[in-house]
Scaffold this active site. Structure first.
Site, PDB file in Angstrom:
ATOM      1  N   SER A  75       0.945  -1.201   0.110  1.00 52.73           N
ATOM      2  CA  SER A  75       0.096   0.053   0.160  1.00 52.73           C
ATOM      3  C   SER A  75       0.906   1.161   0.005  1.00 52.73           C
ATOM      4  CB  SER A  75      -0.900  -0.103   1.241  1.00 52.73           C
ATOM      5  OG  SER A  75      -1.169   1.222   1.572  1.00 52.73           O
ATOM      6  N   LYS A 109       1.317  -3.107   4.952  1.00 53.07           N
ATOM      7  CA  LYS A 109       0.448  -4.010   4.094  1.00 53.07           C
ATOM      8  C   LYS A 109       1.025  -4.795   3.183  1.00 53.07           C
ATOM      9  CE  LYS A 109      -3.884  -2.745   3.231  1.00 53.07           C
ATOM     10  NZ  LYS A 109      -5.079  -3.594   3.627  1.00 53.07           N
ATOM     11  N   GLU A 160      -7.399 -11.406  -5.514  1.00 53.58           N
ATOM     12  CA  GLU A 160      -8.676 -10.540  -5.569  1.00 53.58           C
ATOM     13  C   GLU A 160      -8.966 -10.366  -7.016  1.00 53.58           C
ATOM     14  OE1 GLU A 160      -8.328  -7.173  -2.072  1.00 53.58           O
ATOM     15  OE2 GLU A 160      -6.334  -7.832  -2.843  1.00 53.58           O
TER      16      GLU A 160
END
Ligand code: ARG
Length: 470
Positions: free
Chosen positions: A327, A333, A340
């Site tokens: 991120s 992150k 996904e």
């Protein structure tokens, strides 16, 4: 022409429409393609007049520029060029075989087509929107190179049976590629399942801990889904692998073509039996899209579990760094982007299935221009399913399994409650009573924040004296 009155069906015979009045597809042999031999096929500023187009004989005005762009498919169907050339080479070879072309003409056409293929491969081919689609672009180029001989290729053929043939050839290769990637993913799953055959994890129903299973067993559930997906593709392939050529525009041709010969050259297992059906139906593409949608559905289920398991709440697996991103604001992150995205891409393949079903719905026989809209959904469904399978096939063997976290989780959540109940049944208690006894023990554990394994034997015996050392 007595040939025109032949019946439409026949295993390997002609599928002439029995039309009394001559060749169904406008006697291309009689010099129809009117592409100017010296024309440069590029999207230049100078429009080609409609009557200079391959179908331009009956036209006096040039096509409206917007309509030309609106109706053209070359922007996307150029992807078919290899299969278009493959089909044309087989068609020309068959025409020579039955004596409609001379060997010399056939050799020139085959050679010319191969050179055009090399031009396209090398990125040196100037595609023209004015020439509408991949078929006319290639044919015009052939005629530009060969002159009169090039104009003979389209004898006994129409773009209608040509495009159906191209799409089937393309899809056949596509299906083989998907099967190969599916196989690779299955191999990866088997490999990890074997390695993790003893790794305990909680099994879930309702996403609540249910009973312990092994991670290997879980992965083999995924494997089984893919076994059925592969079987569906193989089945679909049989219906894709049928030759439409010979149907011509819709009613067959008066030329003495040999469809079995063409089918053999192209590796088709059968010839289409009915000319109207051959040029119009796209059920084979719909079947493929349905098989692709099911694969994506299965991949999305795997994706969802991978996303959950890689979260810190589960901590069952770690995805390889190479398959994740970070991120820009939260330094800690590591996002499971690949699963996904696979989960997200499922939607577009479902969409393509619905687009194709709707495209075909209520279409009158035979070919309609609507069918030009079949290609983009087929191409994108293929691209998507291939890319997703590839990503998973590469990622699965590199999954890092957190065995301790899985085993700890398997011991939490009272996952052994059913085993304890079964134990009591073996000691003579009816199952419903055993269920009740263990339920009470679980309640006590919940109230005191302990799992069954953490409760002393004496305490458990308080729920049933049948519970022993064993
Ligand atoms: N570009 C067309 C397609 O993709 C080829 C067939 C055109 N046939 C016709 N009669 N206009 O379907």
């Amino acid at each position: 022409m007595p040939g025109n009155a032949l019946p439409m069906t026949g295993r390997t015979g002609r599928i002439n429409g029995g039309m009394p009045g001559g060749p169904a597809d406008g006697a291309a042999l009689a010099g129809r393609p009117r592409v100017n031999d010296t024309i440069t096929i590029a999207d230049g500023p100078k429009p080609i007049m409609a009557n200079e187009k391959p179908w331009g004989g009956r036209f006096t005005e040039s096509t409206d520029a917007f309509v030309e762009a609106f109706t053209a498919s070359v922007g996307f169907d150029r992807r078919l060029y290899r299969h278009d050339i493959q089909g044309s080479i087989a068609h020309a070879t068959m025409l020579a075989h039955v004596g409609v072309l001379t060997t010399k003409e056939c050799d020139a056409i085959v050679q010319g087509l191969k050179e055009i293929e090399a031009e396209i491969d090398a990125g040196q081919f100037a595609w023209s929107t004015q020439l509408e689609d991949v078929h006319m672009n290639i044919e015009a180029r052939l005629t530009a190179r060969l002159g009169e001989t090039g104009k003979k290729l389209h004898t006994g053929r129409s773009r209608n049976d040509q495009v159906a043939t191209d799409l089937r050839l393309y899809l056949r290769d596509g299906i083989d590629a998907v099967c190969a990637e599916l196989g690779r993913l299955q191999q990866g799953l088997l490999q990890v399942a074997e390695r993790e055959a003893e790794t305990l994890m909680p099994g879930f129903t309702h996403l609540q801990v249910a009973q312990p299973v092994t991670f290997g067993h879980h992965l083999l559930a995924w494997f089984e889904m893919l076994v059925r997906d592969a079987a569906r593709l193989r089945d679909c392939r049989r219906r894709v692998n049928v030759l439409p050529l010979g149907a011509a525009a819709l009613a067959g041709t008066s030329f003495p073509i040999d469809r079995a010969y063409t089918a053999k050259l192209l590796g088709f297992e059968a010839v289409a039996e009915n000319s109207l059906d051959a040029v119009s139906d796209r059920d084979f593409a719909i079947e493929f899209a349905a098989a692709a949608a099911l694969i994506m559905m299965h991949l999305s289920r795997m994706a969802e579990e991978l996303v959950l398991w890689s979260s810190s709440q589960f901590g069952f697996i770690e995805l390889p760094d190479a398959f994740c991103t970070g991120s820009s604001i939260m330094p800690q992150k590591k996002n499971p982007d690949v699963p996904e995205l696979v989960r997200g891409k499922c939607g577009r393949v479902y969409g393509h299935l619905l687009a194709l079903l709707t495209l075909m719905k209520a279409q009158p026989l035979a070919y309609n221009k609507d069918n030009q809209e079949d290609k983009e959904p087929v191409f994108d469904a293929l691209d998507t399913v291939l890319a997703c399978l590839r990503a998973f096939a590469d990622m699965v063997p590199a999954l890092r399994v957190q065995r301790d976290a899985m085993a700890r989780a398997a011991r939490r959540g009272f996952s052994t409650a059913t085993d304890l109940a079964d134990y009591l049944v073996r000691k003579g208690l009816p199952f419903r009573d055993a269920h009740e006894v263990v339920g009470k023990a679980v309640r006590a554990g919940l109230d005191s924040g302990r799992d069954l394994a953490q409760m002393p034997l004496a305490e458990l015996r308080g729920f049933s004296p049948l519970i022993g050392e064993d």
